[in-house]
Design a protein around this motif. Structure first.
Motif, PDB file in Angstrom:
ATOM      1  N   LEU A   1      37.990  40.111  45.533  1.00 40.73           N
ATOM      2  CA  LEU A   1      37.760  41.502  45.899  1.00 40.73           C
ATOM      3  C   LEU A   1      38.698  42.360  45.061  1.00 40.73           C
ATOM      4  O   LEU A   1      39.854  41.992  44.834  1.00 40.73           O
ATOM      5  CB  LEU A   1      38.047  41.736  47.388  1.00 40.73           C
ATOM      6  N   LYS A   2      38.196  43.517  44.615  1.00 45.83           N
ATOM      7  CA  LYS A   2      39.013  44.421  43.808  1.00 45.83           C
ATOM      8  C   LYS A   2      39.024  45.800  44.469  1.00 45.83           C
ATOM      9  O   LYS A   2      37.965  46.352  44.789  1.00 45.83           O
ATOM     10  CB  LYS A   2      38.459  44.526  42.386  1.00 45.83           C
ATOM     11  N   TYR A   3      40.218  46.325  44.676  1.00 46.04           N
ATOM     12  CA  TYR A   3      40.359  47.664  45.245  1.00 46.04           C
ATOM     13  C   TYR A   3      40.891  48.597  44.178  1.00 46.04           C
ATOM     14  O   TYR A   3      41.922  48.318  43.555  1.00 46.04           O
ATOM     15  CB  TYR A   3      41.304  47.659  46.457  1.00 46.04           C
ATOM     16  N   ALA A   4      40.198  49.725  43.970  1.00 49.34           N
ATOM     17  CA  ALA A   4      40.554  50.671  42.907  1.00 49.34           C
ATOM     18  C   ALA A   4      41.199  51.919  43.501  1.00 49.34           C
ATOM     19  O   ALA A   4      40.516  52.739  44.126  1.00 49.34           O
ATOM     20  CB  ALA A   4      39.317  51.041  42.097  1.00 49.34           C
ATOM     21  N   LEU A   5      42.489  52.056  43.307  1.00 50.54           N
ATOM     22  CA  LEU A   5      43.191  53.248  43.795  1.00 50.54           C
ATOM     23  C   LEU A   5      42.604  54.526  43.212  1.00 50.54           C
ATOM     24  O   LEU A   5      42.520  55.561  43.879  1.00 50.54           O
ATOM     25  CB  LEU A   5      44.680  53.172  43.437  1.00 50.54           C
ATOM     26  N   GLN A   6      42.167  54.454  41.949  1.00 49.25           N
ATOM     27  CA  GLN A   6      41.696  55.668  41.277  1.00 49.25           C
ATOM     28  C   GLN A   6      40.398  56.217  41.872  1.00 49.25           C
ATOM     29  O   GLN A   6      40.100  57.395  41.730  1.00 49.25           O
ATOM     30  CB  GLN A   6      41.517  55.424  39.765  1.00 49.25           C
ATOM     31  N   ASN A   7      39.629  55.379  42.562  1.00 49.80           N
ATOM     32  CA  ASN A   7      38.362  55.857  43.111  1.00 49.80           C
ATOM     33  C   ASN A   7      38.554  56.896  44.211  1.00 49.80           C
ATOM     34  O   ASN A   7      37.688  57.739  44.436  1.00 49.80           O
ATOM     35  CB  ASN A   7      37.540  54.680  43.650  1.00 49.80           C
TER      36      ASN A   7
ATOM     37  N   LYS B   1      41.747  36.159  54.360  1.00 50.46           N
ATOM     38  CA  LYS B   1      40.986  35.421  55.362  1.00 50.46           C
ATOM     39  C   LYS B   1      39.974  34.491  54.719  1.00 50.46           C
ATOM     40  O   LYS B   1      39.707  33.385  55.217  1.00 50.46           O
ATOM     41  CB  LYS B   1      40.273  36.406  56.304  1.00 50.46           C
ATOM     42  N   HIS B   2      39.390  34.911  53.590  1.00 50.46           N
ATOM     43  CA  HIS B   2      38.356  34.120  52.923  1.00 50.46           C
ATOM     44  C   HIS B   2      38.882  33.375  51.693  1.00 50.46           C
ATOM     45  O   HIS B   2      38.104  32.869  50.881  1.00 50.46           O
ATOM     46  CB  HIS B   2      37.194  35.026  52.520  1.00 50.46           C
ATOM     47  N   SER B   3      40.197  33.315  51.559  1.00 56.38           N
ATOM     48  CA  SER B   3      40.839  32.600  50.442  1.00 56.38           C
ATOM     49  C   SER B   3      40.334  33.097  49.088  1.00 56.38           C
ATOM     50  O   SER B   3      40.052  32.311  48.176  1.00 56.38           O
ATOM     51  CB  SER B   3      40.592  31.089  50.572  1.00 56.38           C
ATOM     52  N   GLN B   4      40.225  34.424  48.967  1.00 54.95           N
ATOM     53  CA  GLN B   4      39.751  35.056  47.738  1.00 54.95           C
ATOM     54  C   GLN B   4      40.911  35.697  46.975  1.00 54.95           C
ATOM     55  O   GLN B   4      41.919  36.063  47.561  1.00 54.95           O
ATOM     56  CB  GLN B   4      38.709  36.138  48.066  1.00 54.95           C
ATOM     57  N   ARG B   5      40.722  35.836  45.659  1.00 52.59           N
ATOM     58  CA  ARG B   5      41.687  36.623  44.897  1.00 52.59           C
ATOM     59  C   ARG B   5      41.544  38.089  45.300  1.00 52.59           C
ATOM     60  O   ARG B   5      40.441  38.573  45.542  1.00 52.59           O
ATOM     61  CB  ARG B   5      41.417  36.518  43.389  1.00 52.59           C
ATOM     62  N   PHE B   6      42.670  38.776  45.366  1.00 52.71           N
ATOM     63  CA  PHE B   6      42.658  40.211  45.613  1.00 52.71           C
ATOM     64  C   PHE B   6      43.365  40.890  44.455  1.00 52.71           C
ATOM     65  O   PHE B   6      44.529  40.595  44.164  1.00 52.71           O
ATOM     66  CB  PHE B   6      43.360  40.551  46.930  1.00 52.71           C
ATOM     67  N   ILE B   7      42.639  41.774  43.757  1.00 48.21           N
ATOM     68  CA  ILE B   7      43.198  42.474  42.607  1.00 48.21           C
ATOM     69  C   ILE B   7      43.283  43.962  42.927  1.00 48.21           C
ATOM     70  O   ILE B   7      42.289  44.579  43.323  1.00 48.21           O
ATOM     71  CB  ILE B   7      42.351  42.256  41.347  1.00 48.21           C
ATOM     72  N   LEU B   8      44.465  44.532  42.753  1.00 46.30           N
ATOM     73  CA  LEU B   8      44.663  45.960  42.949  1.00 46.30           C
ATOM     74  C   LEU B   8      44.524  46.655  41.597  1.00 46.30           C
ATOM     75  O   LEU B   8      45.282  46.384  40.658  1.00 46.30           O
ATOM     76  CB  LEU B   8      46.048  46.228  43.530  1.00 46.30           C
TER      77      LEU B   8
END
Length: 226
Positions: A151-157, A180-187
Motif C-alpha cells: 500500500l502506498k500513501y501519498a502525502l502530496q495528494n 495486518k496483511h503483512s504488506q509493504r507500506f510506502i510513504l
C-alpha cells in the motif's frame, strides 16, 4: 514522445535503495510534462514504452513500479507487455500500481480481482497507490486488499505534512492495514526534515519523495531531449 522518469524508493533504516517508481511523461517539443490525464493515454503507448524501458534497465535493485489506472489494467496488450517486461527485468520484480484516477468506462470489482489474481500468478506484484484518495478510498479497494503486496500513501495528494495531527491519523490508518496483511507500506511525498523526522517517529521505513530524490529522465536513445 513518451519516456519514463525514475524516482528512488528507499529503506531509510539501512539507507538502502529498494526500487524505482517509473513515472511516465510526455515531451511537447519544449519540455517534459505529466500527461493531463492517464485516461487519454492508450495502453499501447504505456506497454511499448515500458518494454523498451525494461530492456534499458540493468539495475541491482529489488523492484521497479509502473502506474496504471482501472481501465488500462484491463487492456490485453498492456497485460502481455507486463509479462514481457517482467521477463526482461528478472530478477528485479515488476510492481503494478493501481492509481486513484477515475476512468470513463465502468470497471467492476470482479474484473479488478481477476486481473490482480492474474498478475500475482505471473509473479508480478500488485500495489494500491494513493490509498485514501480518489478511487482508492477504503470502500473502493477493501476487496482488493488481500491481493496487494503493498500500500502506498501519498502525502502530496492531500497537501499534507506529518506535522499535522490529521495527516498522522490518515497515515496510521493505512499503516495498520498494511501491517495486518503483512504488506509493504510506502510513504510518498516526503518533502522536508519535518516529514522525515515524523516518519521516523512513526517507524515508517519505506519512503519516497523529493526529500530523497526527484524523478529524473531515463533516456532510451542518445538523442532523447534532456
Amino acid at each position: 514522445m513518451y519516456r519514463y522518469f525514475i524516482q528512488p524508493q528507499l529503506n531509510t533504516y539501512n539507507n538502502g535503495l529498494i526500487g524505482y517508481e517509473l513515472l511516465l511523461k510526455q515531451y511537447n517539443g519544449e519540455f517534459w510534462r505529466v500527461p493531463a490525464s492517464f485516461n487519454d493515454l492508450p495502453a499501447s503507448v504505456i506497454a511499448d514504452t515500458l518494454v523498451e524501458t525494461a530492456k534499458k534497465l540493468s539495475l541491482k535493485i529489488g523492484s521497479v513500479s509502473v502506474n496504471v489506472n482501472r481501465e488500462q489494467i484491463l487492456d490485453a496488450k498492456l497485460m502481455a507487455s507486463l509479462i514481457i517486461a517482467q521477463g526482461i527485468l528478472r530478477p528485479v520484480r515488476l510492481v503494478v500500481e493501481l492509481i486513484e484516477e477515475p476512468v470513463d468506462k465502468p470497471v467492476s470489482m470482479a474484473q479488478l480481482v481477476e486481473v490482480a489474481t492474474q498478475l500475482t500468478d505471473l509473479g508480478i506484484k500488485f500495489s494500491l497507490d494513493d490509498v485514501g484518495t480518489g478511487e482508492n478510498t477504503w470502500p473502493n479497494i477493501e476487496p482488493l486488499i488481500p491481493f496487494a503486496s503493498e500500500l502506498k500513501y501519498a502525502l502530496q495528494n492531500r497537501h499534507e505534512h506529518l506535522t499535522s495531527e490529521s495527516a498522522e491519523e490518515h497515515v496510521k490508518f493505512w499503516q495498520d492495514i498494511a501491517a495486518k496483511h503483512s504488506q509493504r507500506f510506502i510513504l510518498e511525498g516526503v518533502e522536508d526534515d519535518d516529514d522525515d523526522f515524523w516518519a521516523n517517529q512513526m517507524k515508517i521505513d519505506l519512503r519516497q519523495g523529493y526529500y530523497y530524490g526527484k524523478p529524473h529522465l531515463l533516456k532510451l536513445h542518445d538523442d532523447d531531449p534532456d
